[in-house]
Design a protein around this motif. Structure first.
Motif, PDB file in Angstrom:
ATOM      1  N   ILE A 155      20.848   7.346  69.419  1.00 22.85           N
ATOM      2  CA  ILE A 155      20.099   7.469  70.779  1.00 22.85           C
ATOM      3  C   ILE A 155      20.409   6.206  71.295  1.00 22.85           C
ATOM      4  O   ILE A 155      20.931   6.961  71.745  1.00 22.85           O
ATOM      5  N   PHE A 156      20.463   5.364  71.418  1.00 28.50           N
ATOM      6  CA  PHE A 156      20.522   4.207  71.372  1.00 28.50           C
ATOM      7  C   PHE A 156      22.409   4.376  71.531  1.00 28.50           C
ATOM      8  O   PHE A 156      23.134   4.134  73.437  1.00 28.50           O
ATOM      9  N   VAL A 157      23.431   4.834  71.090  1.00 29.79           N
ATOM     10  CA  VAL A 157      24.694   4.938  71.513  1.00 29.79           C
ATOM     11  C   VAL A 157      24.958   5.961  72.063  1.00 29.79           C
ATOM     12  O   VAL A 157      25.455   6.101  73.342  1.00 29.79           O
ATOM     13  N   ILE A 158      24.553   7.147  72.598  1.00 28.96           N
ATOM     14  CA  ILE A 158      23.964   8.004  73.349  1.00 28.96           C
ATOM     15  C   ILE A 158      23.336   7.194  74.623  1.00 28.96           C
ATOM     16  O   ILE A 158      24.298   7.548  76.491  1.00 28.96           O
ATOM     17  N   ALA A 159      23.136   6.391  74.704  1.00 29.15           N
ATOM     18  CA  ALA A 159      21.940   6.055  76.184  1.00 29.15           C
ATOM     19  C   ALA A 159      23.650   5.186  76.460  1.00 29.15           C
ATOM     20  O   ALA A 159      23.859   4.704  77.616  1.00 29.15           O
ATOM     21  N   ALA A 160      24.384   4.521  75.195  1.00 31.22           N
ATOM     22  CA  ALA A 160      25.236   3.276  75.759  1.00 31.22           C
ATOM     23  C   ALA A 160      26.546   3.813  76.357  1.00 31.22           C
ATOM     24  O   ALA A 160      26.727   3.401  77.182  1.00 31.22           O
ATOM     25  N   PHE A 161      26.697   5.592  76.152  1.00 29.41           N
ATOM     26  CA  PHE A 161      28.022   5.868  76.874  1.00 29.41           C
ATOM     27  C   PHE A 161      27.598   6.483  78.053  1.00 29.41           C
ATOM     28  O   PHE A 161      27.890   6.124  79.002  1.00 29.41           O
ATOM     29  N   ALA A 162      26.300   6.782  77.680  1.00 35.90           N
ATOM     30  CA  ALA A 162      25.621   6.950  79.435  1.00 35.90           C
ATOM     31  C   ALA A 162      25.692   5.979  80.253  1.00 35.90           C
ATOM     32  O   ALA A 162      26.242   5.874  81.676  1.00 35.90           O
ATOM     33  N   TYR A 219      18.670   7.727  81.626  1.00 34.00           N
ATOM     34  CA  TYR A 219      19.233   7.164  80.419  1.00 34.00           C
ATOM     35  C   TYR A 219      18.745   5.557  80.030  1.00 34.00           C
ATOM     36  O   TYR A 219      19.070   4.880  78.350  1.00 34.00           O
ATOM     37  N   GLU A 220      18.078   4.878  80.751  1.00 34.90           N
ATOM     38  CA  GLU A 220      17.796   3.774  80.747  1.00 34.90           C
ATOM     39  C   GLU A 220      16.395   3.835  79.392  1.00 34.90           C
ATOM     40  O   GLU A 220      16.448   2.686  78.569  1.00 34.90           O
ATOM     41  N   ILE A 221      15.447   4.340  79.262  1.00 39.23           N
ATOM     42  CA  ILE A 221      14.253   4.695  78.850  1.00 39.23           C
ATOM     43  C   ILE A 221      14.381   5.349  77.947  1.00 39.23           C
ATOM     44  O   ILE A 221      14.139   4.165  76.810  1.00 39.23           O
ATOM     45  N   PRO A 222      15.586   6.273  77.438  1.00 39.85           N
ATOM     46  CA  PRO A 222      15.509   6.203  75.439  1.00 39.85           C
ATOM     47  C   PRO A 222      16.602   4.648  75.426  1.00 39.85           C
ATOM     48  O   PRO A 222      16.711   4.684  74.304  1.00 39.85           O
ATOM     49  N   MET A 223      16.798   4.125  75.731  1.00 44.66           N
ATOM     50  CA  MET A 223      17.628   3.230  74.834  1.00 44.66           C
ATOM     51  C   MET A 223      16.760   2.193  75.070  1.00 44.66           C
ATOM     52  O   MET A 223      16.687   1.737  73.744  1.00 44.66           O
ATOM     53  N   GLY A 224      15.880   2.098  75.916  1.00 46.87           N
ATOM     54  CA  GLY A 224      15.011   0.803  75.706  1.00 46.87           C
ATOM     55  C   GLY A 224      13.760   1.589  74.802  1.00 46.87           C
ATOM     56  O   GLY A 224      13.628   0.147  73.780  1.00 46.87           O
ATOM     57  N   LEU A 225      14.132   2.304  75.390  1.00 49.59           N
ATOM     58  CA  LEU A 225      12.542   2.815  73.687  1.00 49.59           C
ATOM     59  C   LEU A 225      13.678   2.950  72.287  1.00 49.59           C
ATOM     60  O   LEU A 225      12.288   2.349  71.304  1.00 49.59           O
ATOM     61  N   ALA A 226      14.371   3.431  71.755  1.00 49.91           N
ATOM     62  CA  ALA A 226      15.045   3.600  70.913  1.00 49.91           C
ATOM     63  C   ALA A 226      15.094   1.507  70.448  1.00 49.91           C
ATOM     64  O   ALA A 226      15.251   0.842  69.160  1.00 49.91           O
TER      65      ALA A 226
END
Lengths: 427, 172, 513
Positions: free
Chosen positions: A215-222, A166-173
């Protein structure tokens, strides 16, 4: 270093440390009573001192005392005691450090000097956050490994795999977001969001980057290991995962670390997507310029809000209790306290309007106002965390990985291309 | 007659549902409705203020045990050991003795129930041929400050009155 | 009874012993015919009618199985509707005036009437007149309590007193539904086998005052054993149980059928001798009267053994064969003398011509078999210069006649390995508790030379060591039962051909004693 400088530094650092810590108490309360109300039950409402329950907040103090005095067990089978003890500290400290770069009000200009309203006035901004929050998961992995326990280890491994995914989608977002903002400095990011799109819509991140936001919110939850992504804990399958062997304050550090991380995530979501401390349509310059009317407006809004709040307390606090007399007395005291606070603030505002308006006092008033708005927004996002937790069930592990790699990652990349194209097109 | 087959449409496979987000928001809508309703007025919670407001116990509830008496005040139990034999947690311990008052031949000298081991399954009540042991005291909160407190002797069991009148037990 | 006949039961062919009645013959091949009054030791009486069977060969169609010898080609039918109806009717008749007080009845769980009702009848009572009331809790003497209401009038008890003890205290008086078993006024059961009627009684009419209400029978674990009450060594069943939070204890002995020794019965003294196993037991080792740990006690014994120049071991004729052999080997190892003198166990004139013997020691023939000297002179001479006496559960000096031996013991260091407290053992310098016969496995030889093996019945919460283990721990060469038997089979001629694992439940008669 002048006296003002030292004072403001103390204020900033104090804010950066104590607000997340106090926020833990508020959030635990919010979680318990929120869960209660969502499930049509009351939540903890019995703990009291002399009959005063503060809406259940006292339960947190009771729990804190309990955790402090509980036996601190280090199981005999643990070979690496140092890492075992280090792990909760790591989780707690990294969570706390993340908050240091988040601006809670616009830069304060006093005379010739400018003070950034964040605990650590760094230029790194979001990069610091990404660096430190990635560290937090080391605490969890370490705890799982040092526990020397199959459940602990499974929890730790799940946390590791989850964070990588999940850090990858977070970073890309974030990449697409930062391409829009053109900076990594969070104060500048927030200032950017003070502008208006087409002259009407606030240029908040959520408006500019809706896909990135999701994307960021989902990744932040994770990242914060919250439901529906709390597989590292997974009490139904791996009992409590990484903290199964922890007790007493070491457990409390994990617990607080989780809630602080949640608070910090909320603060970051607010900062990146909801304009941070910005009040819509009223950016810092406007506020400073019209400080006096704003103060008058505040003096009018506050009693109105207090009236509604007091009515609410008066209606709900007595409840269907078996000892109504006590509850009514309690309610009266609460209402009195609310009105005294309002009176105090009214007096201060009045004093400001009469005596101190203009110059530094205007700016300080704006800082207070923005801080309040920032906290309000942050706590609302925290409530969303709670709200989601008591709505959604936990993911299955393969679903979790599928979502991360097969859905979020392509979406984030797609988002980058679109954003890039738009940014280039608009120059 | 052939079995009737009813085709149930499988849900959750449309594109919108596959997006999840819409469904998630729907779900969150449901929960927030509850939250707001209870926040505005907390009088409708499905909660009983337990220590102050006691729950209503029906006569079928398996509460703490008691030993019953004949109408003339003599012990009904004949120490047949049926309850002890049937007890899955082996929490009943009986010592029998000769009975000389003419009511029966045998009676318990000691009748001990260790409530810490009891699982309140009610097999003892089912097994009793004399209706001597019952779980109709309505006592549901069994507490003590020591292990010994939780061990009931013959006298305690005989001294506990039933929690219900006879007519309330007719549906048993 | 080696001759076999073939007959058919319910259409299936079986081969059974010729000459025996149908109940015995078919029981041997696992077919049960219900019966109350018949008992192999008391013969067929034919009064209960429960064993009626159909035979399809021209003779009267329904006959009592207990009176019908098995014959070649007989066609026996046990499960026809007619037989089932007879069984139901008889049970209904027996239950007309039965109080059905199974909850308070000690026999519940091993009651023939209860079992047959569950198996054959399960009908409700059709009685609408008052039951006949009879006397309950009658004291018949001899520890027997009688309940006339529960009685099915099979007459086993009456026949026992007439045929076996020949005392005839019991009789059936009155007729029809007033018939009841009774004693003659003022003449209670007065024989030393009276409690056998409790065991004979198929229902709960006869109960033992000793066992009455002590325990329900379904809790009891039943382990075969050998009575150590006298030299007869009757086969018994040890009924024992460990109640929750308590120690394991024995609740009763019952006779175990053994055609070589005691038949179906045992004497009352032996039956009640289980009390000795439960009471007055030594549990902790003592050194000079002070409780010590087993290790400390063993160390003290080793020290004494090391210093002694003329040790003397006195064994008990109650010890098992294996223990005696281990003691003998132990003495060889330590250069000790061994004596088996034990006059105190003989009660002259107490025995009778049935089961009870004068000699109250269970295993005296083994002493002779192993060549352990039992003479008084040998012990006296050995005592003369001994400086350490180890007594293995033998207290030879309680008898007044042996006062001179007690006198000689004074001043000699004494080590007692004992099962029970008694004055002599408690005053020994070192006291080591050992297991009693219900707590170890072993073999004994009775006065007729019948070798019996028995297993371990009771396991206490804190078991004390068996004598064999104790002697091994003190440096004896015999490590366990297997080693003892290996040694004995080479050293003792009459045991040479004995395989200890092939001694059956009835034991075996030793040749060449």
């Amino acid at each position: 270093m002048s006296g003002t400088e030292i004072f403001i530094t103390i204020i900033r650092v104090g804010f950066g440390v104590f607000v997340p810590l106090s926020a833990v108490a508020v959030m635990v309360w919010m979680e318990r009573r929120g869960a209660g109300f969502i499930q049509d039950r009351a939540g903890p409402n019995r703990c009291n001192v002399l009959g005063f329950r503060f809406g259940g907040l006292l339960q947190n103090i009771a729990d804190a005392i309990k955790l402090l005095f509980k036996e601190d067990v280090i199981p005999g089978h643990i070979a690496h005691k140092f890492y075992f003890i280090l792990a909760p500290a790591l989780v707690f400290i990294t969570a706390l450090l993340c908050f240091a770069v988040i601006p809670f009000a616009d830069a304060l200009v006093l005379g010739a000097s400018t003070y950034l309203m964040q605990a650590m006035p760094l230029e790194l901004g979001i990069l610091w956050f990404l660096a430190i929050i990635g560290f937090g998961v080391y605490g969890i992995i370490l705890a799982g490994w040092a526990s020397h326990n199959k459940y602990g280890l499974l929890g730790g491994l799940r946390a590791a795999a989850q964070v990588i995914s999940y850090e990858i989608p977070m970073g890309l977002a974030l990449v697409s977001l930062l391409a829009v903002y053109g900076t990594v400095n969070l104060t500048e990011v927030t200032q950017f969001q003070g502008r208006l799109l087409f002259g009407v819509i606030p240029m908040w991140g959520v408006v500019l980057q809706p896909l990135g936001f999701i994307i960021f919110v989902i990744a932040a939850f994770a990242e914060t290991n919250r439901t529906p992504f709390d597989l590292a804990e997974g009490e139904s399958e791996i009992v409590a995962g990484f903290h199964v062997e922890y007790s007493s304050m070491k457990f409390a550090l994990f617990f607080m670390g989780e809630y602080i991380a949640m608070f910090v995530s909320s603060a970051l979501i607010v900062t990146l997507f909801f304009g941070g401390y910005q009040i819509p349509w009223l950016n810092t310059q406007t506020l400073v310029a019209h400080a006096r009317p704003v103060a008058v407006a505040l003096m009018l809004i506050l009693p109105a809000a207090a009236y509604v709040f007091a009515r609410w307390i008066g209606f709900n606090n007595p409840g269907p209790a078996p000892n109504p007399a006590q509850r009514v007395r309690e309610t009266k005291v609460y209402i009195a306290v609310v009105w005294s606070l309002v009176a105090l603030i009214e007096v201060i505002l009045l004093g400001y309007i009469v005596a101190g308006a203009g110059g530094a006092a205007d700016r300080i008033l704006v800082v207070w106002l923005q801080t309040a708005v920032f906290l309000l927004k942050t706590f609302f996002v925290c409530f969303v965390y709670v709200w989601v937790r008591w709505t959604l069930p936990r993911f299955r592990y393969d679903q979790l990985q599928k979502l991360g790699w097969e859905k979020l990652l392509p979406l984030a990349l797609f988002n980058i291309f679109i954003t890039g194209a738009v940014v280039v097109a608009l120059g | 007659m052939a079995a009737r087959v009813k085709q149930i449409k499988r849900r959750g496979r449309t594109f919108l549902e596959q997006l999840y987000l819409i469904e998630v928001i729907k779900g969150m809508g449901v929960t927030i409705t509850h939250f707001l309703r209870n926040l505005r007025d907390n009088r409708n919670l499905y909660v009983r203020d337990y220590p102050e407001v006691k729950p209503e116990i029906t006569s079928r509830w398996r509460g703490r045990h008691r030993l019953t008496l004949h109408p003339d005040g003599t012990v009904k139990c004949v120490a047949c050991f049926m309850c002890q034999t049937n007890c899955p947690s082996e929490c009943i311990m009986i010592e029998a003795t000769e009975r000389l008052d003419g009511v029966a031949e045998k009676m318990p000298a000691r009748f001990t129930i260790d409530l810490l081991e009891c699982i309140y399954c009610g097999y003892c009540v089912e097994a009793c041929p004399m209706d001597a042991i019952r779980m109709d005291t309505g006592i549901f909160s069994v507490t003590g400050t020591s292990r010994e407190d939780m061990v009931l002797e013959l006298e305690d069991l005989l001294a506990t009155p039933g929690g219900f009148a006879e007519h309330e037990q007719e549906d048993r | 009874m080696s001759e076999k006949v073939t007959l058919s039961v319910n259409g299936h062919e079986v081969r059974v012993a010729a000459g025996a009645n149908l109940i015995d013959a078919l029981e041997a091949v696992g077919i049960d015919i219900p019966h109350f009054c018949y008992h192999p030791a008391l013969g067929a009486d034919g009064n209960c009618r429960m064993c009626l069977v159909e035979i399809e060969d021209g003779r009267p169609p329904i006959v009592p199985a207990c009176k019908t010898p098995a014959a070649e080609g007989m066609k026996v039918v046990l499960e026809s509707e007619k037989i089932k109806k007879i069984q139901r009717d008889i049970l209904e008749m027996e239950l007309i005036n039965h109080p059905v007080d199974c909850p308070v009845c000690d026999q519940a769980g091993e009651c023939t009437l209860q079992d047959y009702y569950m198996k054959f009848d399960l009908g409700d009572s059709r009685m609408d007149v008052a039951q006949v009331k009879k006397d309950k809790r009658l004291d018949f003497g001899g520890g027997v309590v009688h309940d006339q209401e529960r009685c099915v009038l099979c007459g086993r008890c009456v026949r026992f007193t007439r045929q076996i003890t020949k005392t005839g205290e019991l009789g059936i008086v009155n007729r029809a539904d007033q018939a009841r078993v009774a004693i003659f006024p003022g003449k209670p059961l007065n024989n030393r086998y009276a409690l056998n009627v409790v065991e004979l009684c198929p229902v709960g009419a006869m109960t033992s005052r000793d066992f009455r209400f002590k325990q329900r029978v379904w809790f009891l674990k039943k382990t075969p054993g050998v009575c150590h009450g006298c030299a007869t060594g009757c086969s018994i069943t040890i009924d024992h149980h460990r109640e929750k939070y308590k120690d394991a204890r024995i609740y009763r002995y019952r006779a175990r059928h053994n055609p070589l020794i005691n038949g179906y019965f045992i004497c009352d003294d032996g039956r009640l001798s289980y009390h000795l196993e439960n009471e007055n037991r030594l549990e902790t080792p003592l050194v000079k009267g002070v409780p010590v740990t087993p290790t400390e006690a063993l160390d003290a014994v080793r020290t004494h053994l090391g210093q002694a120049k003329y040790p003397l071991v006195v064994v008990s004729p109650d010890c098992s064969l294996e223990q005696l052999y281990a003691a003998q080997m132990f003495c060889l190892e330590h250069g000790a003398k061994v004596s088996g003198y034990s006059a105190a166990a003989i009660v002259a004139g107490d025995g009778d011509d049935y089961l009870i013997k004068d000699d109250k020691a269970a295993n005296r023939p083994s002493l002779n078999l192993l060549g352990i000297d039992t003479s008084r002179e040998y012990l006296r001479e050995a005592l003369g210069h001994a400086d350490l006496v180890i007594t293995l559960n033998n207290d030879p000096f309680t008898d007044g006649a042996d006062a001179d031996l007690s006198e000689m013991m004074k001043g000699i260091t004494t080590i007692a390995c004992a099962t029970h407290h008694c004055e002599f053992f408690d005053n020994a310098d070192i006291v080591l508790p050992i297991a009693s016969y219900s707590e170890y496995a072993g073999s004994v030889i009775n006065s007729d030379g019948v070798l019996q093996r028995f297993g371990r019945a009771v396991v206490k919460n804190r078991p004390v060591p068996e004598l064999l283990e104790l002697l091994h721990a003190l440096g004896g060469p015999v490590a366990d039962m297997g080693a003892a038997w290996a040694g004995m089979r080479t050293a003792v001629a009459p045991l040479g051909a004995v395989d200890p694992d092939k001694i059956g439940e009835h034991g075996m008669r030793l040749e060449g004693l």
